[in-house]
Design an enzyme around this catalytic site. Structure first.
Site, PDB file in Angstrom:
ATOM      1  N   HIS A 171       0.614  -1.064  -0.053  1.00  0.00           N
ATOM      2  CA  HIS A 171      -0.091  -0.068   0.143  1.00  0.00           C
ATOM      3  C   HIS A 171       0.945   1.383  -0.026  1.00  0.00           C
ATOM      4  O   HIS A 171       0.669   2.129  -0.933  1.00  0.00           O
ATOM      5  CB  HIS A 171      -0.917  -0.070   1.081  1.00  0.00           C
ATOM      6  CG  HIS A 171      -1.855   1.067   1.437  1.00  0.00           C
ATOM      7  ND1 HIS A 171      -3.049   1.045   0.779  1.00  0.00           N
ATOM      8  CD2 HIS A 171      -1.551   2.521   1.769  1.00  0.00           C
ATOM      9  CE1 HIS A 171      -3.587   2.265   1.110  1.00  0.00           C
ATOM     10  NE2 HIS A 171      -2.721   3.333   1.798  1.00  0.00           N
ATOM     11  N   GLU A 172       1.828   1.233   0.701  1.00  0.00           N
ATOM     12  CA  GLU A 172       2.534   2.724   1.064  1.00  0.00           C
ATOM     13  C   GLU A 172       3.728   2.578  -0.028  1.00  0.00           C
ATOM     14  O   GLU A 172       3.968   3.804  -0.522  1.00  0.00           O
ATOM     15  CB  GLU A 172       3.508   2.456   2.255  1.00  0.00           C
ATOM     16  CG  GLU A 172       2.427   2.589   3.689  1.00  0.00           C
ATOM     17  CD  GLU A 172       1.365   3.608   3.573  1.00  0.00           C
ATOM     18  OE1 GLU A 172       1.715   4.657   3.001  1.00  0.00           O
ATOM     19  OE2 GLU A 172       0.728   3.414   4.332  1.00  0.00           O
ATOM     20  N   HIS A 183       2.089   4.700  -2.713  1.00  0.00           N
ATOM     21  CA  HIS A 183       2.152   6.091  -2.463  1.00  0.00           C
ATOM     22  C   HIS A 183       3.760   6.773  -2.821  1.00  0.00           C
ATOM     23  O   HIS A 183       3.708   7.625  -3.618  1.00  0.00           O
ATOM     24  CB  HIS A 183       1.940   6.425  -1.018  1.00  0.00           C
ATOM     25  CG  HIS A 183       0.372   6.230  -0.745  1.00  0.00           C
ATOM     26  ND1 HIS A 183      -0.794   6.599  -1.379  1.00  0.00           N
ATOM     27  CD2 HIS A 183      -0.185   5.594   0.339  1.00  0.00           C
ATOM     28  CE1 HIS A 183      -1.678   6.310  -0.729  1.00  0.00           C
ATOM     29  NE2 HIS A 183      -1.403   5.733   0.515  1.00  0.00           N
TER      30      HIS A 183
END
Length: 420
Positions: A18-19, A22
């Site tokens: 997920h990160e 980003h």
């Protein structure tokens, strides 16, 4: 121990992916990413690669990517401050020593008169002789305070300098990577285990089970149960589970004949401790996957998980589903341990389901979540200018506090349900 290890590995994978979404798209947009963190709270481990510090933190409740410009800079230098300047071979400032200047004999100590580290990148200051000079500052210069170096963030490296589309992509990429991860895990499951048969067909039957006692046979195609038409194996199992110790009638097709067979499911305890029905039949053996069918399985299963989670959210919003049944951190750890005990393939499916859940929940239009940040970007696009950053930060702070309160509530529900 197995449960803890399985949870930590799964948590690390879900949050890292997920990160990373980003991080990757933020860096592609030219945003300076100061930190990539897995977990919250005190720092356990850290290492620096290029411009980013990678950290593992104590509390496994999420993670974050700290981008320049999202929060006020921790170090500010004002006129009148004495700082030490370290120059590179081009006589450009490469390091600014904020304190403990005696530990840096190579630094030239000056008194700042004017400074701009965002746009023009210069320092004007008085040297020891009282002469006022001006030096250019390297765009990647570091400020050193308490012997910790922090890279400066010129405006063109800050989150707010990028277009709405670039910022929105950097935010949306986190949940997007969770959907991609789920697809990859489920496709891998399909390639390794084969494609599960979706039709409501009876596979192997356990000895002395309710199904054997009633006369069900391997290969029976179940058309309906108590008049409810079936389309998939899941439809059949859900109806069976809803009728522990209750007689239900299977309408099956066998060798061209339609038969009505009454069956009374045995009562067993489900994963959440609630009683469910079980008749003792297995799914037919999976079919070997081709490249196309394996990828198709990954996509369709990911979509199925998404629709299931949206259905639960809809029921929560309309009050048809109690918050008491929502699993928090303790419940997730418990279910992860159960999945690990069932084998790697069950754990793969569980991880994929959680990955989809993480992606969808993060896209909810709530403050502190990615969806809430996307709402603010949408408002900026409509208004033609950003909202007051201090007000937006306050909204996200309140949202984060409420989110942590919700975590505490569902954690208490987990403890009450599993241990009390």
């Amino acid at each position: 121990m197995q449960t803890l290890i399985a949870f930590l590995v799964m948590f690390g994978v879900l949050v890292s992916v997920h990160e990373w979404g980003h991080l990757y798209f933020a860096k592609r947009a030219g945003i300076l990413c100061r930190e990539f963190a897995i977990g919250f709270g005190p720092k356990l481990f850290s290492w620096k690669r290029n411009e980013t510090v990678y950290t593992i933190r104590l509390i496994p409740l999420g993670g974050y990517v700290r981008m320049a410009g999202e929060d006020p800079e921790l170090i500010t230098i004002k006129p009148g401050y004495e700082v030490g300047l370290v120059f590179n071979e081009k006589n450009v400032v490469s390091r600014i020593i904020v304190n403990n200047k005696s530990k840096h004999p190579e630094a030239q100590v000056v008194q700042v008169e004017r400074i701009d580290l965002e746009r023009e990148l210069f320092i004007e200051a008085y040297d020891d002789d009282g002469e006022r000079k001006r030096w250019d500052v390297d765009p990647k210069a570091e400020m050193v305070q308490d012997e910790e170096a922090t890279q400066i963030a010129p405006y063109d490296r800050q989150f707010g300098s990028k277009s709405v589309a670039q910022r929105a992509l950097a935010i949306f990429a986190g949940p997007l990577m969770n959907f991609v991860l789920a697809f990859v895990l489920l496709a891998a499951y399909g390639f390794m285990q084969g494609i599960p048969v979706e039709d409501p067909v009876v596979g192997n039957i356990a000895e002395n089970s309710a199904a054997e006692t009633a006369g069900l046979q391997k290969g029976d195609y179940v058309l309906s149960i108590d008049g409810q038409t079936l389309e998939t194996w899941v439809d059949m199992t859900m109806i069976i589970q809803q009728h522990p110790n209750e007689e239900i009638t299977f309408e099956v097709e066998r060798a061209g004949q339609i038969l009505q067979i009454p069956v009374t499911p045995n009562q067993v305890e489900g994963m959440d401790g609630e009683p469910i029905g079980l008749v003792g039949i297995e799914r037919p053996a999976p079919e070997p996957a081709t490249l196309v069918s394996g990828l198709q399985f990954g996509a369709t299963q990911t979509y199925t998980y998404m629709t299931m989670i949206f259905d639960v959210l809809r029921l929560l919003v309309t009050g048809q589903f109690s918050l008491d049944y929502v699993a928090g951190p303790v419940g997730i750890v418990n279910y992860t341990g159960q999945a690990a005990e069932m084998g790697i393939f069950v754990l793969l499916q569980w991880t994929a389901a959680l990955s989809v859940n993480l992606g969808i929940v993060n896209l909810l239009p709530l403050p502190a979540l990615d969806g809430g940040r996307l709402v603010f970007l949408g408002l900026e696009a409509v208004r033609g200018k950003p909202l007051d950053p201090s007000k937006e930060s306050l909204v996200h702070f309140v949202g984060f506090a409420l989110l942590m309160l919700l975590v505490l509530v569902v954690t208490w529900n987990d403890i009450n349900r599993l241990f009390l």
